[in-house]
Design a protein around this motif. Structure first.
Motif, PDB file in Angstrom:
ATOM      1  N   PHE A  46       0.832  -1.202   0.000  1.00 56.92           N
ATOM      2  CA  PHE A  46       0.000   0.000   0.000  1.00 56.92           C
ATOM      3  C   PHE A  46       0.869   1.256   0.000  1.00 56.92           C
ATOM      4  O   PHE A  46       0.604   2.201  -0.744  1.00 56.92           O
ATOM      5  N   TRP A  47       1.881   1.288   0.840  1.00 54.47           N
ATOM      6  CA  TRP A  47       2.773   2.448   0.964  1.00 54.47           C
ATOM      7  C   TRP A  47       3.361   2.831  -0.393  1.00 54.47           C
ATOM      8  O   TRP A  47       3.436   4.001  -0.741  1.00 54.47           O
TER       9      TRP A  47
ATOM     10  N   ALA B 194       1.080   9.027  10.065  1.00 60.27           N
ATOM     11  CA  ALA B 194       1.811   8.057  10.892  1.00 60.27           C
ATOM     12  C   ALA B 194       1.637   6.661  10.300  1.00 60.27           C
ATOM     13  O   ALA B 194       0.633   6.366   9.653  1.00 60.27           O
ATOM     14  N   ILE B 195       2.654   5.840  10.546  1.00 60.46           N
ATOM     15  CA  ILE B 195       2.617   4.452  10.097  1.00 60.46           C
ATOM     16  C   ILE B 195       3.056   3.589  11.275  1.00 60.46           C
ATOM     17  O   ILE B 195       4.104   3.836  11.879  1.00 60.46           O
ATOM     18  N   TRP B 196       2.259   2.584  11.580  1.00 60.60           N
ATOM     19  CA  TRP B 196       2.500   1.736  12.743  1.00 60.60           C
ATOM     20  C   TRP B 196       2.588   0.271  12.328  1.00 60.60           C
ATOM     21  O   TRP B 196       1.877  -0.167  11.424  1.00 60.60           O
ATOM     22  N   VAL B 197       3.449  -0.476  13.009  1.00 63.95           N
ATOM     23  CA  VAL B 197       3.503  -1.923  12.877  1.00 63.95           C
ATOM     24  C   VAL B 197       3.517  -2.517  14.283  1.00 63.95           C
ATOM     25  O   VAL B 197       3.747  -1.807  15.257  1.00 63.95           O
ATOM     26  N   THR B 198       3.289  -3.810  14.380  1.00 65.30           N
ATOM     27  CA  THR B 198       3.288  -4.489  15.675  1.00 65.30           C
ATOM     28  C   THR B 198       4.609  -5.223  15.862  1.00 65.30           C
ATOM     29  O   THR B 198       4.965  -6.087  15.052  1.00 65.30           O
ATOM     30  N   ASP B 199       5.330  -4.867  16.918  1.00 57.54           N
ATOM     31  CA  ASP B 199       6.608  -5.505  17.226  1.00 57.54           C
ATOM     32  C   ASP B 199       6.389  -6.978  17.535  1.00 57.54           C
ATOM     33  O   ASP B 199       5.501  -7.336  18.317  1.00 57.54           O
ATOM     34  N   PHE B 200       7.172  -7.849  16.925  1.00 52.30           N
ATOM     35  CA  PHE B 200       7.000  -9.287  17.080  1.00 52.30           C
ATOM     36  C   PHE B 200       7.163  -9.745  18.523  1.00 52.30           C
ATOM     37  O   PHE B 200       6.406 -10.578  18.995  1.00 52.30           O
ATOM     38  N   TYR B 201       8.141  -9.206  19.230  1.00 53.17           N
ATOM     39  CA  TYR B 201       8.425  -9.692  20.583  1.00 53.17           C
ATOM     40  C   TYR B 201       7.470  -9.172  21.645  1.00 53.17           C
ATOM     41  O   TYR B 201       6.959  -9.941  22.452  1.00 53.17           O
ATOM     42  N   ASN B 202       7.214  -7.872  21.673  1.00 50.70           N
ATOM     43  CA  ASN B 202       6.396  -7.354  22.776  1.00 50.70           C
ATOM     44  C   ASN B 202       4.964  -7.025  22.365  1.00 50.70           C
ATOM     45  O   ASN B 202       4.179  -6.599  23.199  1.00 50.70           O
TER      46      ASN B 202
ATOM     47  N   ALA C 259       6.562   2.486  12.277  1.00 46.74           N
ATOM     48  CA  ALA C 259       7.066   1.631  11.197  1.00 46.74           C
ATOM     49  C   ALA C 259       8.330   2.187  10.567  1.00 46.74           C
ATOM     50  O   ALA C 259       9.155   1.424  10.054  1.00 46.74           O
ATOM     51  N   ARG C 260       8.502   3.497  10.612  1.00 47.62           N
ATOM     52  CA  ARG C 260       9.655   4.115   9.943  1.00 47.62           C
ATOM     53  C   ARG C 260      10.961   3.919  10.698  1.00 47.62           C
ATOM     54  O   ARG C 260      12.035   4.091  10.130  1.00 47.62           O
TER      55      ARG C 260
ATOM     56  N   ILE D 238      17.968  -8.355   7.281  1.00 47.49           N
ATOM     57  CA  ILE D 238      17.395  -7.313   8.132  1.00 47.49           C
ATOM     58  C   ILE D 238      17.334  -6.053   7.282  1.00 47.49           C
ATOM     59  O   ILE D 238      18.326  -5.664   6.672  1.00 47.49           O
ATOM     60  N   LEU D 239      16.163  -5.422   7.247  1.00 45.93           N
ATOM     61  CA  LEU D 239      15.965  -4.226   6.433  1.00 45.93           C
ATOM     62  C   LEU D 239      15.394  -3.087   7.271  1.00 45.93           C
ATOM     63  O   LEU D 239      14.589  -3.318   8.176  1.00 45.93           O
ATOM     64  N   SER D 240      15.775  -1.882   6.907  1.00 52.21           N
ATOM     65  CA  SER D 240      15.124  -0.706   7.480  1.00 52.21           C
ATOM     66  C   SER D 240      13.899  -0.394   6.623  1.00 52.21           C
ATOM     67  O   SER D 240      13.727  -0.958   5.530  1.00 52.21           O
ATOM     68  N   PHE D 241      13.066   0.512   7.081  1.00 55.31           N
ATOM     69  CA  PHE D 241      11.874   0.923   6.330  1.00 55.31           C
ATOM     70  C   PHE D 241      12.253   1.373   4.922  1.00 55.31           C
ATOM     71  O   PHE D 241      11.636   0.962   3.939  1.00 55.31           O
ATOM     72  N   GLU D 242      13.280   2.206   4.823  1.00 52.19           N
ATOM     73  CA  GLU D 242      13.691   2.761   3.540  1.00 52.19           C
ATOM     74  C   GLU D 242      14.221   1.708   2.577  1.00 52.19           C
ATOM     75  O   GLU D 242      14.212   1.902   1.364  1.00 52.19           O
ATOM     76  N   GLN D 243      14.708   0.600   3.084  1.00 52.78           N
ATOM     77  CA  GLN D 243      15.264  -0.453   2.236  1.00 52.78           C
ATOM     78  C   GLN D 243      14.195  -1.352   1.603  1.00 52.78           C
ATOM     79  O   GLN D 243      14.523  -2.139   0.727  1.00 52.78           O
TER      80      GLN D 243
END
Length: 159
Positions: A68-69, A86-94, A100-101, A140-145
């Motif tokens: 979508f982004w 704003a953009i939000w994601v759910t952290d896998f661990y907590n 998200a950025r 491992i990727l950052s948002f920009e990658q």
């Protein structure tokens, strides 16, 4: 008495501000605009894009959020990146909603999301490195990658 009134007003204002900063939660009937799945069925994977006008789109995972982004008008006519607040994601661990950025994303792991292979969001690069080791991840990727083609490659199992 004036101090109590001041504190009560300050607490009320803080509560409004804190609520405004929290990501909106998907309702029981919210559908992912990319795949059409009910988002609330997958609370551990929820991603959200919130607009400046308060409107929000919820996704059943970071992969669909990235689709979508990169092409908002394809999935919701008239929507533009410039209008996103704003953009939000759910952290896998907590399982907390994080920006998200600044999150880190692991691909190629043995953990599958609601739509199969997924960008697994983590709050820190250290958490991402631990997750990569523990779950046989590949990158491992950052948002920009996360480029436009990567979510589609992830769907095809080529990434």
């Amino acid at each position: 008495m004036p101090l109590r009134l001041f504190l009560a007003c300050w607490l009320a204002a803080w509560a409004v501000f804190a609520a405004a900063q929290a990501p909106p939660a998907p309702g029981p009937r919210d559908l992912c605009p990319v795949c059409g799945m009910l988002v609330s069925k997958y609370p551990n994977w929820v991603a959200t894009i919130e607009y400046k006008d308060g409107h929000a789109h919820h996704f059943d995972g970071a992969k669909d959020m990235f689709k979508f982004w990169h092409q908002p008008a394809k999935y919701a006519a008239g929507h533009r990146r410039e209008d996103m607040a704003a953009i939000w994601v759910t952290d896998f661990y907590n399982l907390q909603r994080i920006d998200a950025r600044i999150a880190w994303y692991v691909t190629g792991s043995d953990v599958l999301g609601p739509m199969g292979h997924e960008f697994v969001p983590l709050a820190t690069k250290e958490d991402a490195a631990d997750f990569l080791k523990e779950h046989k991840g590949k990158r491992i990727l950052s948002f920009e990658q996360v480029t436009k083609d990567l979510p589609l490659k992830l769907d095809d199992g080529k990434f």
